[in-house]
Design a protein around this motif. Sequence first.
Motif, PDB file in Angstrom:
ATOM      1  N   GLU A 260       0.824  -1.205   0.000  1.00  0.00           N
ATOM      2  CA  GLU A 260       0.000   0.000   0.000  1.00  0.00           C
ATOM      3  C   GLU A 260       0.861   1.260   0.000  1.00  0.00           C
ATOM      4  O   GLU A 260       0.561   2.232  -0.700  1.00  0.00           O
ATOM      5  CB  GLU A 260      -0.951  -0.016   1.190  1.00  0.00           C
ATOM      6  CG  GLU A 260      -2.034  -1.081   1.061  1.00  0.00           C
ATOM      7  CD  GLU A 260      -3.019  -1.066   2.206  1.00  0.00           C
ATOM      8  OE1 GLU A 260      -3.375   0.037   2.662  1.00  0.00           O
ATOM      9  OE2 GLU A 260      -3.434  -2.145   2.661  1.00  0.00           O
ATOM     10  N   VAL A 261       1.926   1.266   0.802  1.00  0.00           N
ATOM     11  CA  VAL A 261       2.820   2.428   0.809  1.00  0.00           C
ATOM     12  C   VAL A 261       3.493   2.573  -0.553  1.00  0.00           C
ATOM     13  O   VAL A 261       3.604   3.682  -1.093  1.00  0.00           O
ATOM     14  CB  VAL A 261       3.863   2.307   1.935  1.00  0.00           C
ATOM     15  CG1 VAL A 261       4.913   3.406   1.825  1.00  0.00           C
ATOM     16  CG2 VAL A 261       3.190   2.370   3.305  1.00  0.00           C
ATOM     17  N   SER A 262       3.947   1.464  -1.116  1.00  0.00           N
ATOM     18  CA  SER A 262       4.619   1.516  -2.417  1.00  0.00           C
ATOM     19  C   SER A 262       3.680   2.024  -3.507  1.00  0.00           C
ATOM     20  O   SER A 262       4.075   2.836  -4.356  1.00  0.00           O
ATOM     21  CB  SER A 262       5.153   0.129  -2.795  1.00  0.00           C
ATOM     22  OG  SER A 262       6.138  -0.299  -1.870  1.00  0.00           O
ATOM     23  N   ALA A 263       2.438   1.574  -3.487  1.00  0.00           N
ATOM     24  CA  ALA A 263       1.471   2.035  -4.488  1.00  0.00           C
ATOM     25  C   ALA A 263       1.246   3.536  -4.370  1.00  0.00           C
ATOM     26  O   ALA A 263       1.129   4.249  -5.383  1.00  0.00           O
ATOM     27  CB  ALA A 263       0.158   1.280  -4.329  1.00  0.00           C
ATOM     28  N   CYS A 264       1.179   4.020  -3.142  1.00  0.00           N
ATOM     29  CA  CYS A 264       0.992   5.455  -2.939  1.00  0.00           C
ATOM     30  C   CYS A 264       2.219   6.234  -3.414  1.00  0.00           C
ATOM     31  O   CYS A 264       2.094   7.297  -4.037  1.00  0.00           O
ATOM     32  CB  CYS A 264       0.709   5.730  -1.468  1.00  0.00           C
ATOM     33  SG  CYS A 264       0.182   7.418  -1.124  1.00  0.00           S
ATOM     34  N   LEU A 265       3.403   5.719  -3.131  1.00  0.00           N
ATOM     35  CA  LEU A 265       4.624   6.385  -3.589  1.00  0.00           C
ATOM     36  C   LEU A 265       4.744   6.355  -5.111  1.00  0.00           C
ATOM     37  O   LEU A 265       5.321   7.279  -5.708  1.00  0.00           O
ATOM     38  CB  LEU A 265       5.856   5.747  -2.936  1.00  0.00           C
ATOM     39  CG  LEU A 265       6.024   6.020  -1.436  1.00  0.00           C
ATOM     40  CD1 LEU A 265       7.240   5.285  -0.886  1.00  0.00           C
ATOM     41  CD2 LEU A 265       6.160   7.525  -1.173  1.00  0.00           C
ATOM     42  N   GLU A 266       4.227   5.321  -5.740  1.00  0.00           N
ATOM     43  CA  GLU A 266       4.212   5.292  -7.210  1.00  0.00           C
ATOM     44  C   GLU A 266       3.366   6.459  -7.741  1.00  0.00           C
ATOM     45  O   GLU A 266       3.763   7.142  -8.700  1.00  0.00           O
ATOM     46  CB  GLU A 266       3.653   3.965  -7.717  1.00  0.00           C
ATOM     47  CG  GLU A 266       4.580   2.770  -7.584  1.00  0.00           C
ATOM     48  CD  GLU A 266       5.651   2.719  -8.682  1.00  0.00           C
ATOM     49  OE1 GLU A 266       5.804   3.710  -9.434  1.00  0.00           O
ATOM     50  OE2 GLU A 266       6.330   1.686  -8.765  1.00  0.00           O
ATOM     51  N   LEU A 267       2.207   6.685  -7.127  1.00  0.00           N
ATOM     52  CA  LEU A 267       1.375   7.809  -7.537  1.00  0.00           C
ATOM     53  C   LEU A 267       2.106   9.133  -7.316  1.00  0.00           C
ATOM     54  O   LEU A 267       2.059  10.039  -8.159  1.00  0.00           O
ATOM     55  CB  LEU A 267       0.056   7.806  -6.752  1.00  0.00           C
ATOM     56  CG  LEU A 267      -0.927   6.679  -7.047  1.00  0.00           C
ATOM     57  CD1 LEU A 267      -2.102   6.742  -6.078  1.00  0.00           C
ATOM     58  CD2 LEU A 267      -1.414   6.750  -8.479  1.00  0.00           C
ATOM     59  N   TRP A 268       2.764   9.231  -6.162  1.00  0.00           N
ATOM     60  CA  TRP A 268       3.506  10.460  -5.848  1.00  0.00           C
ATOM     61  C   TRP A 268       4.633  10.693  -6.857  1.00  0.00           C
ATOM     62  O   TRP A 268       4.807  11.815  -7.361  1.00  0.00           O
ATOM     63  CB  TRP A 268       4.071  10.349  -4.429  1.00  0.00           C
ATOM     64  CG  TRP A 268       5.129  11.365  -4.115  1.00  0.00           C
ATOM     65  CD1 TRP A 268       4.939  12.682  -3.805  1.00  0.00           C
ATOM     66  CD2 TRP A 268       6.537  11.145  -4.091  1.00  0.00           C
ATOM     67  NE1 TRP A 268       6.153  13.299  -3.596  1.00  0.00           N
ATOM     68  CE2 TRP A 268       7.143  12.370  -3.763  1.00  0.00           C
ATOM     69  CE3 TRP A 268       7.346  10.021  -4.314  1.00  0.00           C
ATOM     70  CZ2 TRP A 268       8.527  12.506  -3.656  1.00  0.00           C
ATOM     71  CZ3 TRP A 268       8.724  10.162  -4.203  1.00  0.00           C
ATOM     72  CH2 TRP A 268       9.305  11.388  -3.877  1.00  0.00           C
ATOM     73  N   LEU A 269       5.380   9.651  -7.163  1.00  0.00           N
ATOM     74  CA  LEU A 269       6.524   9.795  -8.061  1.00  0.00           C
ATOM     75  C   LEU A 269       6.064  10.165  -9.470  1.00  0.00           C
ATOM     76  O   LEU A 269       6.749  10.925 -10.172  1.00  0.00           O
ATOM     77  CB  LEU A 269       7.324   8.492  -8.091  1.00  0.00           C
ATOM     78  CG  LEU A 269       8.710   8.538  -8.726  1.00  0.00           C
ATOM     79  CD1 LEU A 269       9.622   9.482  -7.944  1.00  0.00           C
ATOM     80  CD2 LEU A 269       9.321   7.137  -8.777  1.00  0.00           C
ATOM     81  N   ALA A 270       4.911   9.648  -9.876  1.00  0.00           N
ATOM     82  CA  ALA A 270       4.417   9.913 -11.226  1.00  0.00           C
ATOM     83  C   ALA A 270       3.641  11.216 -11.338  1.00  0.00           C
ATOM     84  O   ALA A 270       3.343  11.663 -12.458  1.00  0.00           O
ATOM     85  CB  ALA A 270       3.518   8.755 -11.676  1.00  0.00           C
ATOM     86  N   ALA A 271       3.320  11.842 -10.205  1.00  0.00           N
ATOM     87  CA  ALA A 271       2.523  13.067 -10.247  1.00  0.00           C
ATOM     88  C   ALA A 271       3.287  14.173 -10.966  1.00  0.00           C
ATOM     89  O   ALA A 271       4.493  14.341 -10.743  1.00  0.00           O
ATOM     90  CB  ALA A 271       2.166  13.506  -8.829  1.00  0.00           C
ATOM     91  N   PRO A 272       2.632  14.929 -11.817  1.00  0.00           N
ATOM     92  CA  PRO A 272       3.332  15.967 -12.584  1.00  0.00           C
ATOM     93  C   PRO A 272       3.841  17.095 -11.686  1.00  0.00           C
ATOM     94  O   PRO A 272       3.248  17.399 -10.657  1.00  0.00           O
ATOM     95  CB  PRO A 272       2.262  16.473 -13.553  1.00  0.00           C
ATOM     96  CG  PRO A 272       0.961  16.115 -12.918  1.00  0.00           C
ATOM     97  CD  PRO A 272       1.206  14.857 -12.168  1.00  0.00           C
ATOM     98  N   GLY A 273       4.949  17.686 -12.124  1.00  0.00           N
ATOM     99  CA  GLY A 273       5.472  18.867 -11.450  1.00  0.00           C
ATOM    100  C   GLY A 273       6.457  18.598 -10.336  1.00  0.00           C
ATOM    101  O   GLY A 273       7.035  19.532  -9.785  1.00  0.00           O
ATOM    102  N   GLY A 274       6.681  17.321  -9.995  1.00  0.00           N
ATOM    103  CA  GLY A 274       7.583  17.029  -8.888  1.00  0.00           C
ATOM    104  C   GLY A 274       9.038  16.968  -9.272  1.00  0.00           C
ATOM    105  O   GLY A 274       9.914  16.959  -8.399  1.00  0.00           O
ATOM    106  N   GLY A 275       9.311  16.902 -10.549  1.00  0.00           N
ATOM    107  CA  GLY A 275      10.696  16.893 -10.996  1.00  0.00           C
ATOM    108  C   GLY A 275      11.286  15.519 -11.182  1.00  0.00           C
ATOM    109  O   GLY A 275      12.432  15.398 -11.640  1.00  0.00           O
ATOM    110  N   ALA A 276      10.543  14.462 -10.845  1.00  0.00           N
ATOM    111  CA  ALA A 276      11.081  13.113 -11.016  1.00  0.00           C
ATOM    112  C   ALA A 276      11.122  12.782 -12.499  1.00  0.00           C
ATOM    113  O   ALA A 276      10.189  13.097 -13.245  1.00  0.00           O
ATOM    114  CB  ALA A 276      10.216  12.093 -10.287  1.00  0.00           C
ATOM    115  N   PRO A 277      12.212  12.158 -12.957  1.00  0.00           N
ATOM    116  CA  PRO A 277      12.283  11.786 -14.373  1.00  0.00           C
ATOM    117  C   PRO A 277      11.226  10.741 -14.723  1.00  0.00           C
ATOM    118  O   PRO A 277      10.925   9.856 -13.918  1.00  0.00           O
ATOM    119  CB  PRO A 277      13.700  11.220 -14.518  1.00  0.00           C
ATOM    120  CG  PRO A 277      14.088  10.793 -13.134  1.00  0.00           C
ATOM    121  CD  PRO A 277      13.395  11.748 -12.207  1.00  0.00           C
ATOM    122  N   VAL A 278      10.655  10.874 -15.884  1.00  0.00           N
ATOM    123  CA  VAL A 278       9.668   9.907 -16.348  1.00  0.00           C
ATOM    124  C   VAL A 278      10.409   8.695 -16.882  1.00  0.00           C
ATOM    125  O   VAL A 278      11.198   8.793 -17.825  1.00  0.00           O
ATOM    126  CB  VAL A 278       8.766  10.505 -17.442  1.00  0.00           C
ATOM    127  CG1 VAL A 278       7.767   9.472 -17.937  1.00  0.00           C
ATOM    128  CG2 VAL A 278       8.048  11.736 -16.910  1.00  0.00           C
TER     129      VAL A 278
END
Length: 501
Positions: free
Chosen positions: A286-304
């Motif tokens: 559950e934590v990992s799934a939530c972090l996946e959403l966070w990492l993929a959210a636009p504007g955060g600067g994480a590389p796609v």
Amino acid sequence: GKAWFLFTLIVFICSQAIMNHLNTGSGSGSGSGGGQGEAKGNGGSSEGGGGSRWRIKDTSASGGASSEPLIPEGETAPYVVIVGRCGDGGAEDAFLSLPLLVTLAEAMPGGGHATLRLLPSAPIVPRDAPVLCVVRSVAAAADGEGSDGGGGGGGASCSKYDFVCNPEENPFKSSEHPEKEAEEHLARGRLEETIWALEAAVQRSSRDRDWPSHFAAWLALGRLYTDLNADTLALRCLNKAAAVGDAADDAAVAVGAQPPAPVRRNALLLRAICLLNEAESDTLAEVSACLELWLAAPGGGAPVAPDGSGSLEERIASWRVGSPAAGADAAVAHGLLHLLNQREEALQAFADALVAPADTTSAFGAPARMATKWNMLGAVLANRGRHAHALVAYEQALALQPHYPRALTNRGIALRESTDPAAAAASYAAALQLIPAWASPVIWTMLKQVVQEHPGSDGSLAEAVSQKSLARLRELLGPGLPKHPPDGTAAAAATALREIG
């Protein structure tokens, strides 16, 4: 034999008497889950102001909750209880004994309800005896939600939020800028008023169709509940701030409104932290799934990253190494994954978050969240038995944010483990001065345990705890804050990190 039959009969009679007592009154309740030392709660009224519709379930025969409520749907009851049997002694099956339930009931006059996480020393009745125990979280039991009768409560799927203050009676309902009034009350340590003001901000922004402010108010309310150690309630607010699935805000969904990108990212990261305590089943998943959403959210600067390019942890680690923009939030996310995998690297990740560049748009890069990062580092240290170093971190947190119940409670636990009961009691009492009454039963229990172990010479402290006199406790124990707090400067923080090592 006869002795066992008599014991069972006595307990059954007591349970009926208590249930009769519990079925009178309105607007409060209690719950139980599988951790320790954590107070959570939600108080006040549901829609319409008449109290939540709660169910009392009977598990004494089958070991699993029945689908039929023991009180009629729509009736109000002051406590949610469940008749069951002691399990195998594991944390999730630790049931409260009758005396402790009565103590808890007496500690909660009308108007509040809370989720109780049992302490290891909580008295337990003999195994397989019928007992009264407190069921899960109140909101999960309301209106038929989560009717499995399980133990955790308040997981990712819970969407219902009952306003603590009846919207019609909220003193901030006519305020033009309730969010600003919330900031003022928060600065003074008036946390219940802060909750009311933020609830008014949620309601007003919905009426005005000011959706950016609406989502921001849900985020601020969720963040406040994390500071109060009320992760179940925090999740309900953060679900709405992040517009997560079925938990999204109904009014916003009806018009197709979406949260601003920074609000959604920050809500998702805070949500992942809450799921450490409140996941419904598989915490890592559950934590990992939530972090996946966070990492993929636009504007955060994480590389796609293209599909299959690496695990979640590998992508976060690569981002942190390759980009200074990853900042405090990426360090916290990485620390969460280290925690879930029980790695020592968690300490370094949370320490990295403390020294990351400031970023006012992120969840943990803003200077105002520095105290939270110190508290998280302290909790990681305490969980590794490094209580002296945890105290250094908590003192940094409280120097920056004196009105911080979660840090005060954690400090009390560390002081108790460090065999300083008087200071532990003072820290618990300081937390009680700040939190709403409906969130207080667990901390009162922790304080009572410390005082019972170290009653003092004249019994005045035990008497003050028995009477729940906060004024007398403050007189006897002092303010409960560190006597020589650090100055909160960067130099002091660097010294503390060196001391922690």
